[in-house]
Design an enzyme around this catalytic site. Structure first.
Site, PDB file in Angstrom:
ATOM      1  N   GLU A   4      14.883  15.734 -16.878  1.00  0.00           N
ATOM      2  CA  GLU A   4      14.710  15.284 -15.503  1.00  0.00           C
ATOM      3  C   GLU A   4      13.869  16.320 -14.765  1.00  0.00           C
ATOM      4  OE1 GLU A   4      18.260  14.636 -13.171  1.00  0.00           O
ATOM      5  OE2 GLU A   4      17.126  13.587 -11.630  1.00  0.00           O
ATOM      6  N   ALA A  59      23.192  21.843 -13.327  1.00  0.00           N
ATOM      7  CA  ALA A  59      23.607  21.145 -14.540  1.00  0.00           C
ATOM      8  C   ALA A  59      22.874  19.821 -14.616  1.00  0.00           C
ATOM      9  CB  ALA A  59      25.116  20.897 -14.530  1.00  0.00           C
ATOM     10  N   HIS A 113      30.638  16.160 -10.780  1.00  0.00           N
ATOM     11  CA  HIS A 113      29.352  15.552 -10.402  1.00  0.00           C
ATOM     12  C   HIS A 113      28.619  15.012 -11.635  1.00  0.00           C
ATOM     13  CE1 HIS A 113      25.620  15.352  -7.879  1.00  0.00           C
ATOM     14  NE2 HIS A 113      25.042  15.526  -9.063  1.00  0.00           N
ATOM     15  N   GLU A 114      28.480  15.846 -12.641  1.00  0.00           N
ATOM     16  CA  GLU A 114      27.723  15.407 -13.830  1.00  0.00           C
ATOM     17  C   GLU A 114      28.473  14.282 -14.542  1.00  0.00           C
ATOM     18  OE1 GLU A 114      24.852  16.490 -13.635  1.00  0.00           O
ATOM     19  OE2 GLU A 114      25.280  18.222 -12.364  1.00  0.00           O
TER      20      GLU A 114
HETATM   21  N1  TRP Z   1      20.228  15.591 -11.954  1.00  0.00           N
HETATM   22  C1  TRP Z   1      20.805  16.901 -11.923  1.00  0.00           C
HETATM   23  C2  TRP Z   1      22.033  16.834 -11.074  1.00  0.00           C
HETATM   24  O1  TRP Z   1      22.001  16.505  -9.938  1.00  0.00           O
HETATM   25  C3  TRP Z   1      19.972  17.996 -11.396  1.00  0.00           C
HETATM   26  C4  TRP Z   1      18.601  18.202 -11.908  1.00  0.00           C
HETATM   27  C5  TRP Z   1      17.486  17.598 -11.509  1.00  0.00           C
HETATM   28  C6  TRP Z   1      18.160  19.207 -12.749  1.00  0.00           C
HETATM   29  N2  TRP Z   1      16.374  18.174 -12.065  1.00  0.00           N
HETATM   30  C7  TRP Z   1      16.779  19.161 -12.817  1.00  0.00           C
HETATM   31  C8  TRP Z   1      18.837  20.156 -13.454  1.00  0.00           C
HETATM   32  C9  TRP Z   1      16.044  20.081 -13.542  1.00  0.00           C
HETATM   33  C10 TRP Z   1      18.110  21.053 -14.188  1.00  0.00           C
HETATM   34  C11 TRP Z   1      16.729  21.034 -14.219  1.00  0.00           C
HETATM   35  O2  TRP Z   1      23.080  17.052 -11.497  1.00  0.00           O
HETATM   36 ZN    ZN Z   2      23.233  14.956  -9.613  1.00  0.00          ZN
END
Ligand code: TRP
Ligand code: ZN
Length: 882
Positions: free
Chosen positions: A131, A272, A307-308
C-alpha cells in the site's frame, strides 16, 4: 529544478479499468540482490460486448516502477519489442483477443530498496509493503485497488537463511529443493487488490495461539518475531483475540480464514499494514513487555492490532474503488478501533485522548497549506494523503453518522453496506448511501463533510429571560477558506446538548414547537445561523454543548464564572468537564502570553477546581491526570494569530509553578497514594494510577523545592517498569545538571541493545527544552545508535525535535529550520515517504512573526531547490510555500 513538475491525478478523471484479472499466479526466487518474479495473469476484456471488435480493444496498461523486465509472453508466445511500449512508469501492451494468458518475468533488488516500498529486507528478513502503490515495484500489474483477483503465490528461498516463507491465505503445499533451498505455496481464496499482497521470508521465531469464532471456526493465530522477542508478544496476541471477539459482538463480523499471521519488522514506514491474513507490523506497534514498553505503548499496541484486524472487513472484504476513497477504509477503521479501545478501557478518557490528538495533528493540518477534504479531489503522490484528515477527521465523520443514526441505525447501515458490497471496491458515497437507505436518514447535506476542507467554527450565544422562563440559544457556523476552496456551504453539524441547573443536573429541554422535554438532545445545525428557544426553565442554565465532542468543530462559547464552575465540576459529560477546565486555563494562559509570558498570579478559582479534581476519589485517576494537565504549548500556539513560542513556554511554566506551590501537600499525598507494590500490569486501571502519580511528580519538580528532584532521580533508577522510568527521565531531561547526564547515560547503557528503547532515549534528548538541544540532536546523528535508514530512528530524533519541541525548533536564529531542511533533502534520496512526513512543521510559517516566516520559507526553498526531489517531498514542499 528543471525536471517537469509531477502531475496531479484527479478524482473526477476516474475511469473503470478496461480489463479484469481473473487470476494471478506469482513465483518468487528470493535472493537479496536479484530476486526473480514470474507472474501469470489470466486476463479478460471488461468493456461492453458491443465494443468487442478486435480493432477496438484498448491497450492493456501495467504499472511498473524500478523493475528489470526479462520477458513478456501472451498465450505462450514471447512478445517482441514492437508489441509493447515501456517507460519509467510501466508497460503498455497491444491486445488482440478479449481473453488471454499473460506471463511476465522481472528481476528486482530488495537489498537496494531503501524506500521500504515493494519488496525489501529488514534485519535480514524479506518483507513487502504494497500500500498504496508498492506492488508495481515487484511486478508489472494494473496496480489500482479496483482491480481485484485471487492470488496463488510460490516462494523459493535458501532454507537455512529463510526457514519461514509466508504469503496471504492458506498454505497449500511445501517441500525441499536441491542446493539447500525450499519452497511453499499459498492460496488466498478472497479476491483482493494488489495493495493487500504480502510476502515475508526470514529466520523468525513464532508465538502461537488460537481463536474459535462465534460460528465455530478454529483460527490459528501466529505472531512472527526476531529470535529473542518471543516474550514480547503476549499483549499483542491478547489484543488480537479481544478484537476478534469484539467485532463479532459489536458488528457481527467474523474472521474468514483458518489462519491469521502477524509479523514484526524493525524497518517500516508507518505503524502497521493490514495485508490479507498476513499483517505486517512496525515492531514498535506490537512488541511489549513491562521493562521496555510504557502504558502509552500498550494502549497504542492494543489499538493498532485491533485497527489492522478490523480492516479485514472494512478495507479488505470491502475495499476502495480508488485512492480518493482512502477514508472509506481508514476513517471507518479508525472509528472502529476507537470504539474498541473505549470498550476495553475508560470511554471518557479515550475520547479525551482522541480529541487531544485530533487537535494536535488534524486541526493544524486543516488550517494550513496542505489542508484537504476527507475525500481529496486531487493528489500528486498518494503517500502524502495518509493524513490526520483522512484518518482522524474521517473517523469523526463516521462518529457523527453514528450520532445522527443512533447506534442501532448505524449497525443497520453497516449490515446493509456489507450485504451490498462484500467483495467490491466502492466509494464513500456508497457507504453513505447504505447508511441512509438502511435508516431513511437524509445525509445529503451531511456529505459535505467529505468534500469541504477546513475546521468549521461554531459560535454559541444564549439569552435567559427570567420573566418568560425561557432560554434562547443561537448557533452560527463559518467554514474557513482552504487552499483551492472558498465560499463554502453550511454543513450539517450534530451537537449533543444539555442545559444544566446549578447542581449540574440536566434540565428538561422543551422546544417552543414541541411537547416532548428530554434532558438531552442532538441539535442539528444546518444553516449558517439558527436559533432554538427552550421553555419552562426555572434557572439560568449552564450550556453544555458539543458533549463528547460530538462534532469536530472549533466551538466558541463564553461562560460566566458561575456556569463555568458548574460545567467544570458537575457536568455529567466528562468530556465537557475536562473541556471547560482546559478552556479556562487556555484563556488565562493566552492572557499571560499577551503580557509577555509571566502574567498575573494564577487565580484561586482555577487552583480550587484543580484541587477538587485532584482529590476526587470518585473519579478515575486517568481522568484526573488529564484534567490536571495544562493545555500543551502547541495547542496554545494554535489559538494565537502570531505564535510567540518563548512567551507560551514561560507562561505555561509559570502557571505550572503556581499550581505546584499551591497544591504541594496534595500532590505529595497523591504521589505517595498512587504508588503500588503490586507487580506491573498493563491494565487501564493500573495505568491510570501511574499517570496520576507521574503527573503529581511533574508538578512537584516544578514547585521549586530541590529535594523533589531526588524523587525523580530515584524513580528513574529504581522503577520496575518503563512507564515510571520514562516519566521521571523526561523531567530530568529538561533540567541542566549532573543528574541529567548520569541518568540518561545509565539508561542508554542499560538498553543499548534494545532498539525500541534506544528510540525513546533519542526522543528524550530531542524533546528537551534546554538551550543546547539542537546541538545535541546534531551530535546524535553521528551516534552509533542512529541511522537515517530506519524510520523509527528518524522519527524519534528528527521528527520529535521538529514536531514535538516548539521552543527549540523555532529558536530565533532559524538554525532549527535549516537543520530540518537539510535532513529532509538527505533522507529524500533514501526514503521519500518518510522524508515527506517531516515537512509539516515548516509549512506552518504563516503563523509566525516576520523574521521566522522568512527563515521558514527559506528552509522550504532549500528543499525545493534540491535536485531530483521525489514527488512526495516536491508536493508537500511546494504546497507549503503557497
Ligand atoms: N493501511 C495502513 C493502516 O492504516 C497504513 C499504511 C498505508 C501503511 N500506507 C502504508 C503502512 C505504507 C506502511 C507503509 O493500517
Ligand atoms: Zn488503516
Amino acid at each position: 529544478m528543471d525536471a517537469p513538475a509531477p502531475q496531479a491525478i484527479h478524482l473526477d478523471a476516474y475511469r473503470k479499468p478496461d480489463y479484469r484479472i481473473e487470476s494471478l499466479a506469482l513465483a518468487f526466487d528470493l535472493e537479496p540482490e536479484a530476486t526473480r518474479v514470474k507472474s501469470r495473469l489470466q486476463i479478460a476484456y471488461d468493456g461492453s460486448p458491443s465494443d468487442l471488435s478486435e480493432a477496438a480493444l484498448p491497450p492493456l496498461w501495467l504499472d511498473g516502477d524500478d523493475l528489470k523486465l526479462l520477458s513478456v509472453c501472451v498465450d505462450g508466445t514471447p512478445l517482441d519489442e514492437t508489441e509493447y511500449r515501456q517507460d519509467a512508469t510501466g508497460l503498455s501492451l497491444d491486445v488482440t483477443s478479449p481473453g488471454f494468458l499473460l506471463e511476465i518475468e522481472t528481476e528486482i533488488n530488495p537489498k537496494a530498496n531503501t524506500r521500504l516500498e515493494g519488496l525489501y529486507i529488514s534485519s535480514g528478513t524479506f518483507c513487502t509493503q504494497c500500500e498504496a502503490e508498492g506492488f508495481r515495484r515487484i511486478t508489472f500489474f494494473p496496480d489500482r485497488p479496483d482491480v481485484m483477483t485471487v492470488y496463488e503465490v510460490t516462494l523459493r528461498a535458501d532454507k537455512a537463511l529463510y526457514p519461514v516463507l509466508l504469503s496471504n491465505g492458506n498454505l497449500v503445499e511445501s517441500g525441499d529443493l536441491p542446493d539447500g533451498r525450499h519452497w511453499t505455496r499459498w492460496e488466498d481464496p478472497f479476491p483482493k487488490p494488489s495493495y493487500l499482497f504480502a510476502v515475508v521470508a526470514g529466520d523468525l521465531a513464532c508465538v502461537e495461539d488460537s481463536f474459535t469464532t462465534a460460528s465455530g471456526r478454529e483460527v490459528a493465530l501466529r505472531i512472527f518475531v526476531e529470535h529473542g522477542n518471543e516474550g514480547r508478544c503476549a499483549y499483542g496476541m491478547d489484543s488480537l483475540k479481544r478484537s476478534m471477539r469484539w467485532d463479532e459482538e459489536r458488528f457481527g463480523l467474523e474472521y474468514d480464514l483458518d489462519l491469521f499471521n502477524i509479523v514484526a519488522v524493525s524497518d517500516f514506514n508507518m505503524g502497521a499494514m493490514e495485508n490479507k491474513s498476513l499483517n505486517v507490523f512496525n515492531s514498535k506497534c506490537v512488541l511489549a513487555d513491562p521493562d521496555t514498553a510504557t502504558d502509552a505503548d500498550y494502549a497504542s499496541i492494543e489499538g493498532i492490532v485491533a485497527h489492522e484486524y478490523f480492516h479485514n472487513w472494512t478495507g479488505n472484504r470491502v475495499t476502495c474503488r480508488d485512492w480518493f476513497q482512502l477514508s472509506l477504509k481508514e476513517g471507518l477503521t479508525v472509528f472502529r478501533d476507537q470504539e474498541f479501545s473505549a470498550d476495553m478501557r475508560s470511554a471518557a478518557v479515550k475520547r479525551i485522548q482522541d480529541v487531544r490528538s485530533l487537535r494536535a495533528r488534524q486541526f493544524p493540518e486543516d488550517g494550513g497549506p496542505t489542508a484537504h477534504p476527507v475525500r481529496p479531489a486531487s493528489y500528486i503522490e498518494i503517500n502524502n494523503f495518509y493524513t490526520a484528515t483522512v484518518y482522524d477527521k474521517g473517523a469523526e465523520v463516521i462518529r457523527m453518522m453514528q450520532g445522527l443514526l443512533g447506534r442501532e441505525g448505524f449497525r443497520k447501515g453497516m449490515d446493509l453496506y456489507f450485504e451490498r458490497h462484500d467483495g467490491q471496491a466502492v466509494t464513500c458515497d456508497d457507504f453513505a448511501a447504505a447508511m441512509s437507505d438502511a435508516t431513511g436518514v437524509d445525509l445529503n447535506q451531511f456529505k459535505l463533510w467529505y468534500s469541504q476542507a477546513g475546521t468549521p467554527g461554531v459560535t454559541v450565544t444564549g439569552e435567559y429571560d427570567a420573566a418568560a422562563r425561557s432560554f434562547e440559544l443561537t448557533l452560527s457556523q463559518t467554514i474557513p477558506d482552504t487552499p483551492g476552496q472558498s465560499g463554502k456551504r453550511p454543513m450539517h453539524i450534530p451537537l449533543d446538548f444539555a442545559l444544566l441547573d446549578p447542581d449540574g443536573q440536566p434540565m428538561p429541554l422543551k422546544l417552543a414547537c414541541e411537547e416532548a422535554a428530554p434532558t438531552s438532545r442532538v441539535l442539528e445545525l444546518r444553516a449558517a445561523r439558527q436559533t432554538f428557544r427552550f421553555e419552562n426553565l426555572d434557572h439560568e442554565p449552564a450550556v453544555s454543548i458539543n458533549r463528547g465532542f460530538s462534532a469536530p468543530v472549533n466551538l466558541s462559547i463564553e461562560h460566566t464564572p458561575a456556569t463555568r464552575a458548574v460545567l467544570m465540576g458537575r457536568d455529567g459529560d466528562s468530556f465537557n468537564r475536562w473541556e471547560t477546565g482546559q478552556q479556562y486555563a487556555t484563556g488565562l494562559l493566552l492572557e499571560a502570553v499577551e503580557a509577555g509570558g509571566e502574567g498575573r498570579q494564577t487565580p484561586e478559582a482555577l487552583i480550587d477546581a484543580l484541587r477538587e479534581t485532584l482529590l476526587d476519589e470518585a473519579q478515575d485517576p486517568a481522568f484526573r491526570a488529564l484534567a490536571l494537565t495544562l493545555p500543551g504549548e502547541a495547542f496554545l500556539a494554535d489559538q494565537m494569530k502570531t505564535v510567540d513560542v518563548d512567551a507560551i513556554h514561560i507562561a505555561r511554566e509559570k502557571m505550572r509553578g503556581d499550581i505546584a506551590r499551591a497544591l504541594r501537600d496534595e500532590l505529595l499525598e497523591t504521589y505517595r497514594g498512587m504508588q503500588s507494590n503490586a507487580p506491573f500490569e498493563p491494565t487501564a486501571d493500573a495505568a491510570g494510577k501511574r499517570a496520576l502519580k507521574n503527573l503529581a511528580l511533574g508538578y512537584l519538580t516544578a514547585s521549586g523545592k530541590a529535594e523533589m528532584w531526588d524523587l525523580a532521580v530515584v524513580q528513574s533508577r529504581n522503577s520496575d517498569n518503563m512507564t515510571d522510568r520514562m516519566a521521571a527521565l523526561a523531567l530530568l531531561t529538561d533540567r541542566q545538571g549532573p543528574e541529567r547526564d548520569d541518568c540518561l547515560q545509565a539508561f542508554y547503557q542499560r538498553y543499548r541493545d534494545e532498539p525500541l528503547v534506544v528510540d525513546k532515549w533519542l526522543a528524550l534528548e530531542a524533546m528537551s527544552v534546554l538551550p543546547g538541544t539542537l546541538e545535541r540532536v546534531k551530535g546524535l546523528l553521528k551516534h552509533e545508535a542512529f541511522t537515517l535508514t530506519n524510520p523509527n530512528k528518524v522519527r524519534a530524533l528528527i521528527g520529535v525535535f521538529a514536531a514535538g519541541n516548539p521552543l527549540r525548533f523555532h529558536q530565533a536564529d532559524g538554525s532549527g529550520y535549516q537543520f530540518l531542511a537539510d535532513r529532509i533533502v538527505e533522507l529524500d534520496r533514501i526514503n521519500p515517504q518518510t522524508a515527506a512526513r517531516l515537512i509539516a512543521p515548516l509549512g506552518r510559517w504563516s503563523r509566525f512573526d516576520g523574521a521566522r516566516q522568512a527563515l521558514m520559507r527559506q528552509a522550504l526553498e532549500t528543499i525545493l531547490s534540491a535536485e531530483n526531489l521525489s514527488p512526495d517531498v516536491y508536493e508537500l514542499t511546494s504546497k507549503s510555500l503557497t
